[in-house]
Design a protein around this motif. Structure first.
Motif, PDB file in Angstrom:
ATOM      1  N   ASP A  49       0.858  -1.195   0.000  1.00  0.00           N
ATOM      2  CA  ASP A  49       0.000   0.000   0.000  1.00  0.00           C
ATOM      3  C   ASP A  49       0.889   1.237   0.000  1.00  0.00           C
ATOM      4  O   ASP A  49       1.428   1.627   1.023  1.00  0.00           O
ATOM      5  N   ARG A  50       1.021   1.867  -1.157  1.00  0.00           N
ATOM      6  CA  ARG A  50       1.914   3.025  -1.299  1.00  0.00           C
ATOM      7  C   ARG A  50       1.211   4.351  -1.019  1.00  0.00           C
ATOM      8  O   ARG A  50       1.858   5.379  -0.920  1.00  0.00           O
ATOM      9  N   VAL A  51      -0.119   4.317  -0.903  1.00  0.00           N
ATOM     10  CA  VAL A  51      -0.902   5.542  -0.736  1.00  0.00           C
ATOM     11  C   VAL A  51      -1.358   5.726   0.706  1.00  0.00           C
ATOM     12  O   VAL A  51      -1.551   6.851   1.161  1.00  0.00           O
ATOM     13  N   VAL A  56      -4.388  -1.597  -2.727  1.00  0.00           N
ATOM     14  CA  VAL A  56      -3.261  -1.705  -3.654  1.00  0.00           C
ATOM     15  C   VAL A  56      -3.793  -1.608  -5.082  1.00  0.00           C
ATOM     16  O   VAL A  56      -4.960  -1.893  -5.342  1.00  0.00           O
ATOM     17  N   ALA A  57      -2.913  -1.214  -5.985  1.00  0.00           N
ATOM     18  CA  ALA A  57      -3.283  -1.121  -7.398  1.00  0.00           C
ATOM     19  C   ALA A  57      -3.414  -2.524  -7.992  1.00  0.00           C
ATOM     20  O   ALA A  57      -2.750  -3.465  -7.546  1.00  0.00           O
ATOM     21  N   PHE A  58      -4.292  -2.652  -8.982  1.00  0.00           N
ATOM     22  CA  PHE A  58      -4.468  -3.929  -9.672  1.00  0.00           C
ATOM     23  C   PHE A  58      -3.118  -4.476 -10.149  1.00  0.00           C
ATOM     24  O   PHE A  58      -2.879  -5.670 -10.086  1.00  0.00           O
ATOM     25  N   ASN A  59      -2.234  -3.568 -10.633  1.00  0.00           N
ATOM     26  CA  ASN A  59      -0.971  -4.052 -11.189  1.00  0.00           C
ATOM     27  C   ASN A  59       0.009  -4.550 -10.121  1.00  0.00           C
ATOM     28  O   ASN A  59       1.090  -5.010 -10.446  1.00  0.00           O
ATOM     29  N   GLN A  60      -0.376  -4.486  -8.847  1.00  0.00           N
ATOM     30  CA  GLN A  60       0.458  -5.019  -7.766  1.00  0.00           C
ATOM     31  C   GLN A  60      -0.026  -6.389  -7.293  1.00  0.00           C
ATOM     32  O   GLN A  60       0.682  -7.076  -6.556  1.00  0.00           O
ATOM     33  N   ASN A  91      -4.620   2.065 -12.452  1.00  0.00           N
ATOM     34  CA  ASN A  91      -5.352   3.033 -11.637  1.00  0.00           C
ATOM     35  C   ASN A  91      -6.373   2.461 -10.662  1.00  0.00           C
ATOM     36  O   ASN A  91      -6.667   3.094  -9.656  1.00  0.00           O
ATOM     37  N   LYS A  92      -6.937   1.304 -10.949  1.00  0.00           N
ATOM     38  CA  LYS A  92      -7.931   0.740 -10.025  1.00  0.00           C
ATOM     39  C   LYS A  92      -7.221   0.135  -8.818  1.00  0.00           C
ATOM     40  O   LYS A  92      -6.114  -0.379  -8.925  1.00  0.00           O
ATOM     41  N   ARG A  93      -7.911   0.190  -7.673  1.00  0.00           N
ATOM     42  CA  ARG A  93      -7.335  -0.301  -6.433  1.00  0.00           C
ATOM     43  C   ARG A  93      -8.323  -1.238  -5.738  1.00  0.00           C
ATOM     44  O   ARG A  93      -9.524  -1.107  -5.901  1.00  0.00           O
ATOM     45  N   PHE A  99      -9.058  -8.854  -2.069  1.00  0.00           N
ATOM     46  CA  PHE A  99      -7.865  -9.593  -2.477  1.00  0.00           C
ATOM     47  C   PHE A  99      -7.889 -11.051  -2.011  1.00  0.00           C
ATOM     48  O   PHE A  99      -7.507 -11.952  -2.746  1.00  0.00           O
ATOM     49  N   LEU A 100      -8.317 -11.288  -0.766  1.00  0.00           N
ATOM     50  CA  LEU A 100      -8.226 -12.630  -0.186  1.00  0.00           C
ATOM     51  C   LEU A 100      -8.935 -13.700  -1.020  1.00  0.00           C
ATOM     52  O   LEU A 100      -8.344 -14.764  -1.265  1.00  0.00           O
ATOM     53  N   PRO A 101     -10.154 -13.482  -1.505  1.00  0.00           N
ATOM     54  CA  PRO A 101     -10.782 -14.509  -2.357  1.00  0.00           C
ATOM     55  C   PRO A 101      -9.993 -14.751  -3.651  1.00  0.00           C
ATOM     56  O   PRO A 101      -9.975 -15.866  -4.176  1.00  0.00           O
ATOM     57  N   MET A 102      -9.333 -13.715  -4.158  1.00  0.00           N
ATOM     58  CA  MET A 102      -8.506 -13.869  -5.359  1.00  0.00           C
ATOM     59  C   MET A 102      -7.313 -14.770  -5.051  1.00  0.00           C
ATOM     60  O   MET A 102      -6.932 -15.609  -5.861  1.00  0.00           O
ATOM     61  N   LEU A 103      -6.727 -14.576  -3.864  1.00  0.00           N
ATOM     62  CA  LEU A 103      -5.596 -15.409  -3.450  1.00  0.00           C
ATOM     63  C   LEU A 103      -6.044 -16.868  -3.317  1.00  0.00           C
ATOM     64  O   LEU A 103      -5.326 -17.777  -3.736  1.00  0.00           O
TER      65      LEU A 103
END
Length: 179
Positions: A49-51, A56-60, A91-93, A99-103
């Motif tokens: 989390d850089r902001v 986090v950004a989708f690309n992370q 740009n999307k975060r 995130f957890l279900p994606m993992l």
């Protein structure tokens, strides 16, 4: 954080031309995650989390998954994210709860075994002597499946070719699975 075995993404790219394999029975993260694992995942997620908005950004997302011991292809991650555009990737975060279900989805994706990699490389063993030509392996890695660039290939192949330019593929597979 707990130590989780990590197989390099470079190695998993070989699965693009290997037969699919059943998921390993001893997967550290098979099924539901423990409360301790989820806490570790949340901590790792926060490091990206850089902001400071707990997102986090989708690309992370792929990088976080890899940091947590998973090795999804970029294609797998884009699919899980709903095939976002390049602009959305930047740009999307998402937050940890998304995130957890994606993992969990990535954890369920079938992973290759040592035997799968060896079988896939045996196809290129024209003489049946346990070796493949390094030049041919380089071409395969740069043209099939999730293509690798020259720098990635050089890094993966470093020290693997013998004086004749051959690669002993069983030793090569052990190498990529241990990195």
């Amino acid at each position: 954080m707990h130590a989780h075995k990590r197989t390099t993404l470079l190695g998993l790219r070989l699965l693009d031309f290997c037969p699919s394999a059943p998921a390993p029975q001893n997967s550290i993260m098979a099924g539901e995650f423990s409360a301790d694992q989820i806490e570790d995942f949340k901590e790792a997620f926060g490091l990206f989390d850089r902001v400071g908005d707990n997102k986090v950004a989708f690309n992370q997302v792929a990088d976080i998954m890899r940091a947590l011991g998973q090795n999804p292809t970029n294609k797998d991650v884009k699919k899980i994210l709903g095939d976002p555009s390049a602009d959305d990737m930047a740009n999307k975060r998402i937050d940890f709860d998304a995130f957890l279900p994606m993992l969990k989805t990535v954890d369920a994706i079938q992973k290759g075994t040592y035997d799968d990699y060896v079988e896939g490389l045996r196809v290129f063993d024209k003489e049946g002597n346990g070796t493949v030509m390094g030049a041919e392996l380089r071409i395969v890695l740069s043209t099939l499946g999730e293509k690798m660039n020259e720098t990635e290939i050089d890094s993966l192949m470093q020290g693997q070719e013998d004086e004749n330019g051959s690669v002993h593929y069983e030793a090569f597979v052990k190498h990529i699975m241990s990195v």
